[in-house]
Structures are given as C-alpha cells and as structure tokens.
Design a protein around this motif. Structure first.
Motif, PDB file in Angstrom:
ATOM      1  N   SER A  56       1.208  57.916 -12.844  1.00 12.58           N
ATOM      2  CA  SER A  56       1.336  59.104 -11.998  1.00 12.58           C
ATOM      3  C   SER A  56       1.817  58.695 -10.604  1.00 12.58           C
ATOM      4  O   SER A  56       2.616  59.413  -9.980  1.00 12.58           O
ATOM      5  N   ASP A  57       1.370  57.550 -10.108  1.00 14.51           N
ATOM      6  CA  ASP A  57       1.864  57.044  -8.826  1.00 14.51           C
ATOM      7  C   ASP A  57       3.362  56.752  -8.901  1.00 14.51           C
ATOM      8  O   ASP A  57       4.125  57.097  -8.010  1.00 14.51           O
ATOM      9  N   SER A 110       5.368  60.015  -9.014  1.00 14.26           N
ATOM     10  CA  SER A 110       5.369  60.758  -7.749  1.00 14.26           C
ATOM     11  C   SER A 110       6.442  60.240  -6.782  1.00 14.26           C
ATOM     12  O   SER A 110       6.775  60.922  -5.823  1.00 14.26           O
ATOM     13  N   GLN A 111       6.979  59.074  -7.047  1.00 12.96           N
ATOM     14  CA  GLN A 111       8.018  58.495  -6.195  1.00 12.96           C
ATOM     15  C   GLN A 111       9.421  58.913  -6.606  1.00 12.96           C
ATOM     16  O   GLN A 111      10.403  58.485  -6.000  1.00 12.96           O
ATOM     17  N   THR A 170      12.181  62.096  -8.324  1.00 14.66           N
ATOM     18  CA  THR A 170      12.476  63.490  -8.622  1.00 14.66           C
ATOM     19  C   THR A 170      13.335  63.497  -9.876  1.00 14.66           C
ATOM     20  O   THR A 170      14.442  62.972  -9.877  1.00 14.66           O
ATOM     21  N   ILE A 222       5.434  64.280 -16.265  1.00  8.82           N
ATOM     22  CA  ILE A 222       6.453  64.524 -15.244  1.00  8.82           C
ATOM     23  C   ILE A 222       6.913  65.973 -15.299  1.00  8.82           C
ATOM     24  O   ILE A 222       6.745  66.651 -16.322  1.00  8.82           O
TER      25      ILE A 222
END
Length: 180
Positions: free
Chosen positions: A44-45, A48-49, A51, A122
């Motif tokens: 998840s980290d 999150s970086q 798109t 995602i």
C-alpha cells in the motif's frame, strides 16, 4: 523549403501521437518485487507513490516456484480468500494490463502469504484527456496478460482514435498554413 517544413510537421505530429499513447509499466513493489514484504503495509505504501491510469501495466516479478498473483474481489482481498480468483498468473514476470478505470485487488494464493502482507489494492483512473469508459463504482473486468506488452496496444481504442483525430486536425491546420 516547403518540403522541410512539411517533414518537420509530420515528424512532430508522429512524436506527439506516440508520446500520448505510451503506457507506463510499474514493477509492483519496485526493486523488492512481488513477495512476502518486510512490513504488512509495504505494497500500500508502494501504491500510494504512483498514479495508475487506464493503459498502464503492472509487472509482477516473483519466484514462480513459491509465488503467484491473483486478481480478486474486494471481499476476497479483505479476507485473504484465495478460493475464487478471477485469474491466477503463475509465471514471472506476469504483466497485468489496466484496461478500465476502477479498483483492482491482487494477492498471492500461496498459503499464508496474503496474511503476511503480499496483497495489493489500487485505483485506476482515466488519463486526464480521456473519456470515462465505465460508470463509477463498477468493477473492472479481469484483464491479465503475460509476456511483453506493447504500449500502443494497451491504449484503449477510443482514446487512441480521439487523439489521432485531434493530431490529424492539427496537422491539417499546419499544412494549410504552409500552402496558403
């Protein structure tokens, strides 16, 4: 002189079209790849970086003898349920084309791996200039591919046609300016 201008215009249009049509390939987990992570929130980290957009490709790099990747429902993702995946890709590297906007859920089906954090959720959006292909909240259909993925083939046809029409209109305008 006019031939050089025409050639430059054509080259510019082709380069612009190709740059618009390129998908981004994301190696899931970066250099760590797809395996049991060092922390439960590692994927998840990582997500999150980034798109993610329609046309992009997730590349799952893993040890094929001990891991796989399955696309599943949100409920199965939350429960680490491996009983009914849409598809399971077991040969690494496994490429997964993101063909529609929406939420995607992945996990490893090897016993215990999901509960140790080997899962990824995602959200995929339309490219900024693209049309919406599915209503909000509708789940994306499974869309796995393996092997090499050509970036132009992973662009939705309607988006590709719209961009081509736009670029051809620009080209026609430039050519009319050159010959008037």
């Amino acid at each position: 002189m006019a031939d050089a201008k025409i050639t430059a215009c054509l080259l510019g249009v082709v380069v612009a079209f190709l740059s618009c049509a390129e998908a981004t390939n994301y190696t899931v987990g970066g250099s760590e790849g797809w395996n049991i992570p060092s922390s439960a929130g590692a994927y998840s980290d990582w997500a999150s970086q980034h798109t993610f957009e329609v046309g992009d490709v997730l590349v799952f790099d893993f040890d094929s003898s001990n891991n796989d990747v399955a696309d599943v429902t949100k409920e199965d993702y939350d429960a680490c349920n491996t009983d009914s995946p849409f598809t399971v890709l077991s040969t690494s590297p496994a490429n997964y084309s993101l063909d529609t906007a929406g939420d995607y859920y992945f996990l490893c089906t090897t016993a215990g791996h999901c509960s140790q954090g080997q899962k990824l959720a995602i959200t995929v959006t339309e490219p900024p200039s693209g049309p919406t292909s599915s209503p909000p909240g509708s789940p994306p259909p499974p869309s796995p591919t393996t092997g090499a993925t050509t970036s132009l083939s992973s662009v939705s046809s309607s988006l590709g046609v719209a961009r081509l029409v736009l670029l051809m209109s620009i080209l026609m305008g430039l050519l009319s300016q050159l010959f008037s």
